[in-house]
Write an enzyme that holds these catalytic residues in place. Structure first.
Site, PDB file in Angstrom:
ATOM      1  N   TYR A  15     -12.375   9.216 -13.904  1.00 24.94           N
ATOM      2  CA  TYR A  15     -12.411   7.943 -13.196  1.00 24.94           C
ATOM      3  C   TYR A  15     -12.989   6.847 -14.091  1.00 24.94           C
ATOM      4  O   TYR A  15     -12.419   5.758 -14.220  1.00 24.94           O
ATOM      5  CB  TYR A  15     -13.237   8.084 -11.926  1.00 24.94           C
TER       6      TYR A  15
ATOM      7  N   ASP B 176       4.217   2.784  -4.267  1.00 26.18           N
ATOM      8  CA  ASP B 176       3.459   3.734  -5.079  1.00 26.18           C
ATOM      9  C   ASP B 176       3.340   3.110  -6.460  1.00 26.18           C
ATOM     10  O   ASP B 176       4.305   3.084  -7.227  1.00 26.18           O
ATOM     11  CB  ASP B 176       4.191   5.077  -5.140  1.00 26.18           C
TER      12      ASP B 176
ATOM     13  N   LYS C 285     -11.049   3.446 -15.564  1.00 23.70           N
ATOM     14  CA  LYS C 285     -11.509   2.091 -15.263  1.00 23.70           C
ATOM     15  C   LYS C 285     -11.941   1.348 -16.526  1.00 23.70           C
ATOM     16  O   LYS C 285     -11.788   0.112 -16.606  1.00 23.70           O
ATOM     17  CB  LYS C 285     -12.642   2.143 -14.239  1.00 23.70           C
TER      18      LYS C 285
ATOM     19  N   ASP D 194       0.878  -1.174   0.000  1.00 25.42           N
ATOM     20  CA  ASP D 194       0.000   0.000   0.000  1.00 25.42           C
ATOM     21  C   ASP D 194       0.910   1.217   0.000  1.00 25.42           C
ATOM     22  O   ASP D 194       2.101   1.123   0.302  1.00 25.42           O
ATOM     23  CB  ASP D 194      -0.908   0.000   1.236  1.00 25.42           C
TER      24      ASP D 194
ATOM     25  N   THR E 274     -16.930  -0.171   1.731  1.00 26.82           N
ATOM     26  CA  THR E 274     -15.615  -0.179   2.362  1.00 26.82           C
ATOM     27  C   THR E 274     -15.498   1.017   3.295  1.00 26.82           C
ATOM     28  O   THR E 274     -16.348   1.917   3.294  1.00 26.82           O
ATOM     29  CB  THR E 274     -14.506  -0.105   1.304  1.00 26.82           C
TER      30      THR E 274
END
Length: 246
Positions: free
Chosen positions: A151, A59, A155, A37, A186
């Site tokens: 976004y 990263d 995707k 992460d 989440t």
């Protein structure tokens, strides 16, 4: 024995959400893990899992860091069987108001990061005779939503990258599939989305939000030998939201 017994997996975005859930499920099913992460929370995930798991900062927009992550799996465990490109960011806005910095940030993580993860997973998997790459796209990559143009574009590109990988690498026994989450509750992006619009949790035919574990269980199946003939598939994980007219 679990369905992933003896397999080695690299999981990005494992500090929270679907990446963290996937790491726990893969460990439960017997996989050896290298998790990462950018936040530092990967260490906490590793501590919660215990056992055979390595945590590294990464990263994913930086190719050298992704390469090092894959190399860690090879040096520690001698192979790579599954690459989960989970890490991603949200954001955006109307097309006419999008600034270059916002565009670059979203594309660099959501597309470039998955591209580098895919590239170096292929390199490692060819050494071991094959494997599976599981990319996180989004329902927004299939059906665009208002104010999420960058976004959605990032995707959608991940979905097509996945298909390209399946075509190019199938002869090397490398499968590639994409998971397209809809409303997943989440602690990060999901929580923000529900705070902004609580009705998102009930717009699908099942009438509830999904969980991070739903994504992790699907990924574990796709990485297992039970899914050995599934390749190049883009799977909505949305409770049926994407098939509704309204």
């Amino acid at each position: 024995m679990g369905i992933l017994e003896g397999k080695v997996a690299v999981i990005t975005g494992a500090g929270s959400g679907m990446g963290k859930a996937s790491a726990k499920i893969f460990a439960r099913e017997g996989a050896k893990l290298v998790i990462s992460d950018v936040s530092g929370a990967e260490e906490q995930t590793a501590a919660e899992i215990g056992g055979d798991v390595v945590a590294r900062h990464c990263d994913i927009s930086q190719e050298d860091q992704i390469a090092a992550l894959v190399d860690e799996a090879l040096s520690r465990y001698g192979r790579l069987d599954a690459m989960l490109n989970v890490a991603g960011v949200s954001g955006g806005g109307p097309i006419e108001l999008t600034e270059q910095d916002a565009y670059d940030f979203i594309m660099n993580v959501n597309l470039r990061g998955v591209y580098w993860g895919t590239k170096h997973a292929i390199r490692a998997m060819k050494l071991g005779g094959g494997g599976t790459i599981i990319n996180w796209s989004s329902l927004a990559g299939i059906v665009p939503s208002l104010g999420a143009s960058v976004y959605s574009a990032s995707k959608a590109a991940v979905a097509h990258l996945t298909k390209s990988t399946a075509v190019e690498c199938g002869p090397a026994n490398i499968r590639a599939n994409a998971i397209c989450p809809g409303m997943i509750a989440t602690e990060g992006m999901g929580a923000m989305a529900l705070k902004y619009d609580a009705t998102k949790a009930t717009r699908n035919p099942l009438g509830r939000a999904g969980t991070a574990d739903d994504a992790g269980e699907l990924a574990a199946f796709l990485a297992s030998d039970r899914a050995s003939y599934i390749n190049g598939v883009v799977i909505p994980l949305d409770g049926g939201w994407g098939i509704k007219l309204a």
